[in-house]
Design a protein around this motif. Structure first.
Motif, PDB file in Angstrom:
ATOM      1  N   UNK A 284      10.844  -0.057   3.927  1.00  0.00           N
ATOM      2  CA  UNK A 284      11.908   0.754   3.323  1.00  0.00           C
ATOM      3  C   UNK A 284      12.530   1.669   4.359  1.00  0.00           C
ATOM      4  N   UNK A 285      11.693   2.242   5.219  1.00  0.00           N
ATOM      5  CA  UNK A 285      12.181   3.169   6.252  1.00  0.00           C
ATOM      6  C   UNK A 285      13.037   2.471   7.295  1.00  0.00           C
ATOM      7  N   UNK A 286      12.918   1.167   7.407  1.00  0.00           N
ATOM      8  CA  UNK A 286      13.748   0.413   8.348  1.00  0.00           C
ATOM      9  C   UNK A 286      15.000  -0.155   7.689  1.00  0.00           C
ATOM     10  N   UNK A 287      15.073  -0.025   6.355  1.00  0.00           N
ATOM     11  CA  UNK A 287      16.182  -0.636   5.633  1.00  0.00           C
ATOM     12  C   UNK A 287      16.017  -2.130   5.470  1.00  0.00           C
ATOM     13  N   UNK A 288      14.773  -2.609   5.550  1.00  0.00           N
ATOM     14  CA  UNK A 288      14.502  -4.050   5.500  1.00  0.00           C
ATOM     15  C   UNK A 288      14.156  -4.512   4.089  1.00  0.00           C
ATOM     16  N   UNK A 289      14.426  -5.758   3.812  1.00  0.00           N
ATOM     17  CA  UNK A 289      14.044  -6.381   2.537  1.00  0.00           C
ATOM     18  C   UNK A 289      12.710  -7.080   2.727  1.00  0.00           C
ATOM     19  N   UNK A 290      11.634  -6.631   2.064  1.00  0.00           N
ATOM     20  CA  UNK A 290      10.323  -7.256   2.252  1.00  0.00           C
ATOM     21  C   UNK A 290      10.265  -8.637   1.615  1.00  0.00           C
ATOM     22  N   UNK A 291       9.527  -9.538   2.258  1.00  0.00           N
ATOM     23  CA  UNK A 291       9.431 -10.902   1.745  1.00  0.00           C
ATOM     24  C   UNK A 291       8.004 -11.419   1.655  1.00  0.00           C
ATOM     25  N   UNK A 292       7.178 -11.133   2.681  1.00  0.00           N
ATOM     26  CA  UNK A 292       5.841 -11.729   2.740  1.00  0.00           C
ATOM     27  C   UNK A 292       4.817 -10.706   3.215  1.00  0.00           C
ATOM     28  N   UNK A 293       3.553 -10.918   2.832  1.00  0.00           N
ATOM     29  CA  UNK A 293       2.499 -10.088   3.392  1.00  0.00           C
ATOM     30  C   UNK A 293       1.213 -10.887   3.510  1.00  0.00           C
ATOM     31  N   UNK A 294       0.350 -10.434   4.406  1.00  0.00           N
ATOM     32  CA  UNK A 294      -0.994 -10.982   4.521  1.00  0.00           C
ATOM     33  C   UNK A 294      -1.989  -9.883   4.186  1.00  0.00           C
ATOM     34  N   UNK A 295      -3.161 -10.286   3.731  1.00  0.00           N
ATOM     35  CA  UNK A 295      -4.195  -9.352   3.315  1.00  0.00           C
ATOM     36  C   UNK A 295      -5.518  -9.722   3.960  1.00  0.00           C
ATOM     37  N   UNK A 296      -6.092  -8.801   4.717  1.00  0.00           N
ATOM     38  CA  UNK A 296      -7.445  -8.965   5.251  1.00  0.00           C
ATOM     39  C   UNK A 296      -8.309  -7.871   4.635  1.00  0.00           C
ATOM     40  N   UNK A 297      -9.447  -8.275   4.080  1.00  0.00           N
ATOM     41  CA  UNK A 297     -10.268  -7.318   3.355  1.00  0.00           C
ATOM     42  C   UNK A 297     -11.740  -7.528   3.661  1.00  0.00           C
ATOM     43  N   UNK A 298     -12.431  -6.438   4.000  1.00  0.00           N
ATOM     44  CA  UNK A 298     -13.883  -6.449   4.166  1.00  0.00           C
ATOM     45  C   UNK A 298     -14.489  -5.850   2.903  1.00  0.00           C
ATOM     46  N   UNK A 299     -15.449  -6.556   2.328  1.00  0.00           N
ATOM     47  CA  UNK A 299     -16.080  -6.130   1.085  1.00  0.00           C
ATOM     48  C   UNK A 299     -17.585  -5.974   1.295  1.00  0.00           C
ATOM     49  N   UNK A 300     -18.188  -4.904   0.795  1.00  0.00           N
ATOM     50  CA  UNK A 300     -19.640  -4.773   0.915  1.00  0.00           C
ATOM     51  C   UNK A 300     -20.385  -5.801   0.088  1.00  0.00           C
ATOM     52  N   UNK A 301     -19.738  -6.272  -0.995  1.00  0.00           N
ATOM     53  CA  UNK A 301     -20.320  -7.295  -1.861  1.00  0.00           C
ATOM     54  C   UNK A 301     -19.208  -7.914  -2.685  1.00  0.00           C
ATOM     55  N   UNK A 302     -19.508  -9.047  -3.326  1.00  0.00           N
ATOM     56  CA  UNK A 302     -18.540  -9.665  -4.220  1.00  0.00           C
ATOM     57  C   UNK A 302     -18.743  -9.101  -5.614  1.00  0.00           C
ATOM     58  N   UNK A 303     -17.829  -8.244  -6.018  1.00  0.00           N
ATOM     59  CA  UNK A 303     -17.835  -7.647  -7.348  1.00  0.00           C
ATOM     60  C   UNK A 303     -16.606  -8.182  -8.076  1.00  0.00           C
ATOM     61  N   UNK A 304     -16.806  -9.129  -8.983  1.00  0.00           N
ATOM     62  CA  UNK A 304     -15.681  -9.822  -9.598  1.00  0.00           C
ATOM     63  C   UNK A 304     -14.825  -8.897 -10.465  1.00  0.00           C
ATOM     64  N   UNK A 305     -15.448  -7.928 -11.116  1.00  0.00           N
ATOM     65  CA  UNK A 305     -14.674  -6.982 -11.921  1.00  0.00           C
ATOM     66  C   UNK A 305     -13.758  -6.150 -11.015  1.00  0.00           C
ATOM     67  N   UNK A 306     -14.299  -5.693  -9.873  1.00  0.00           N
ATOM     68  CA  UNK A 306     -13.506  -4.919  -8.919  1.00  0.00           C
ATOM     69  C   UNK A 306     -12.369  -5.779  -8.361  1.00  0.00           C
ATOM     70  N   UNK A 307     -12.665  -7.015  -7.992  1.00  0.00           N
ATOM     71  CA  UNK A 307     -11.658  -7.897  -7.413  1.00  0.00           C
ATOM     72  C   UNK A 307     -10.545  -8.214  -8.402  1.00  0.00           C
ATOM     73  N   UNK A 308     -10.900  -8.408  -9.668  1.00  0.00           N
ATOM     74  CA  UNK A 308      -9.889  -8.706 -10.683  1.00  0.00           C
ATOM     75  C   UNK A 308      -8.921  -7.536 -10.829  1.00  0.00           C
ATOM     76  N   UNK A 309      -9.462  -6.311 -10.858  1.00  0.00           N
ATOM     77  CA  UNK A 309      -8.606  -5.128 -10.992  1.00  0.00           C
ATOM     78  C   UNK A 309      -7.760  -4.917  -9.736  1.00  0.00           C
TER      79      UNK A 309
END
Length: 319
Positions: free
Chosen positions: A72-97
């Motif tokens: 937004x600060x550049x005046x750009x139109x966003x199109x795509x993103x990537x997500x890298x996430x480190x998790x201490x454990x697989x918590x499906x309720x947390x992941x769903x939210x």
């Protein structure tokens, strides 16, 4: 659930605007003729950028919002993103939210998740976002000009007040704290506004680490000074519940507002106000860019007297 099941269930969605999305070694993207690719990244670490007990759905919103705010600060139109996430454990309720929060905001801004990574470790979230801006039209920190007006979108300090409450520096009434907590957890990136003012503004950035620190970046990159009229900086209404000194700190140096700070010529005042009104926003003219030998910010009171303030922005290696 293994790593690939996790990705498939919680983070795989159709990506019609990407040539190739999740599932290969890299995404493939095409940008429109005449545009430049704008890319930004932010990392959020539990206990540093957000409280460890943060609501996962709100956290999903915020981790994408802070990246959208950069574009937004550049005046750009966003199109795509990537997500890298480190998790201490697989918590499906947390992941769903968490995935609900991130995809709700992604859908609102029509931005697609096209890749990323997962691993085990202390909760850490890193997003890289990409979008398009017409070539040569991006708002840069280096573009401020002498006599430009300095503007901010929205009130400042609400998120900082929530942090002050959570860290024990103040005790807010519960209803007031909840309002501030919404500002902290659910910032609203000014994407449409950034695109709408790009042809008028000379310089811009988003306020992530506090106005005093972030405006200094414009001064440094544009080799200029800034005069800020403190009483014209709009405070979040909840700041009336803070002692005067902390209220001033919150609005001038508090982080996590993710409003835009931008400079523009005096001739653009009416057009900027009209754009803001059309988008249901309030913007405030808070000062002026001035010529100086050394980049600096001068804060003035209602009598145009200089205030001896030493407020700076948040610094991860000093705070």
């Amino acid at each position: 659930m293994n790593e690939f099941d996790l990705i498939r269930q919680y983070f795989t969605r159709p990506t019609p605007r990407a040539d190739l999305g999740i599932g290969d070694d890299a995404a493939l993207l095409s940008i429109s003729a005449g545009n430049q690719l704008a890319v930004s990244t932010d990392m959020l670490v539990a206990g540093r950028h957000f409280f460890p007990d943060a609501d996962p759905e709100r956290l999903g919103h915020k981790c994408l919002a802070v990246n959208l705010s950069d574009l937004a600060a550049m005046g750009a139109k966003p199109s795509w993103f990537t997500l890298s996430i480190a998790l201490p454990e697989v918590n499906e309720e947390w992941l769903a939210a968490f995935s609900r929060g991130i995809f709700a905001l992604a859908n609102e801004h029509q931005v697609e998740l096209v890749g990323g990574d997962t691993t085990r470790g202390p909760l850490t979230i890193a997003i890289q976002i990409a979008g398009e801006v017409p070539r040569g039209q991006a708002m840069l920190r280096s573009g401020a000009k002498t006599d430009d007006d300095i503007w901010v979108s929205g009130p400042l300090g609400g998120a900082a007040a929530a942090v002050m409450h959570r860290s024990g520096r103040v005790t807010l009434p519960q209803d007031v704290f909840k309002q501030c907590d919404l500002r902290l957890d659910l910032p609203q990136p000014r994407v449409a506004f950034g695109q709408a003012i790009a042809h008028l503004a000379h310089a811009a950035l988003d306020i992530s680490d506090g106005l005093a620190g972030d405006l200094r970046h414009i001064c440094n990159r544009s080799h200029c000074g800034a005069v800020v009229f403190v009483d014209q900086v709009p405070p979040a209404e909840q700041l009336i519940h803070l002692p005067a000194e902390l209220a001033l700190e919150a609005k001038l140096a508090g982080g996590d507002d993710y409003e835009l700070c931008f400079t523009a010529p005096v001739s653009a005042r009416n057009k900027l106000q009209k754009i803001a009104a059309e988008q249901g926003m309030a913007i405030s003219r808070i000062g002026q860019i001035v010529a100086t030998t050394q980049p600096s910010i001068q804060f003035l009171d209602t009598q145009n007297q200089a205030l001896a303030l030493t407020l700076g922005g948040f610094d991860h290696f000093r705070t």
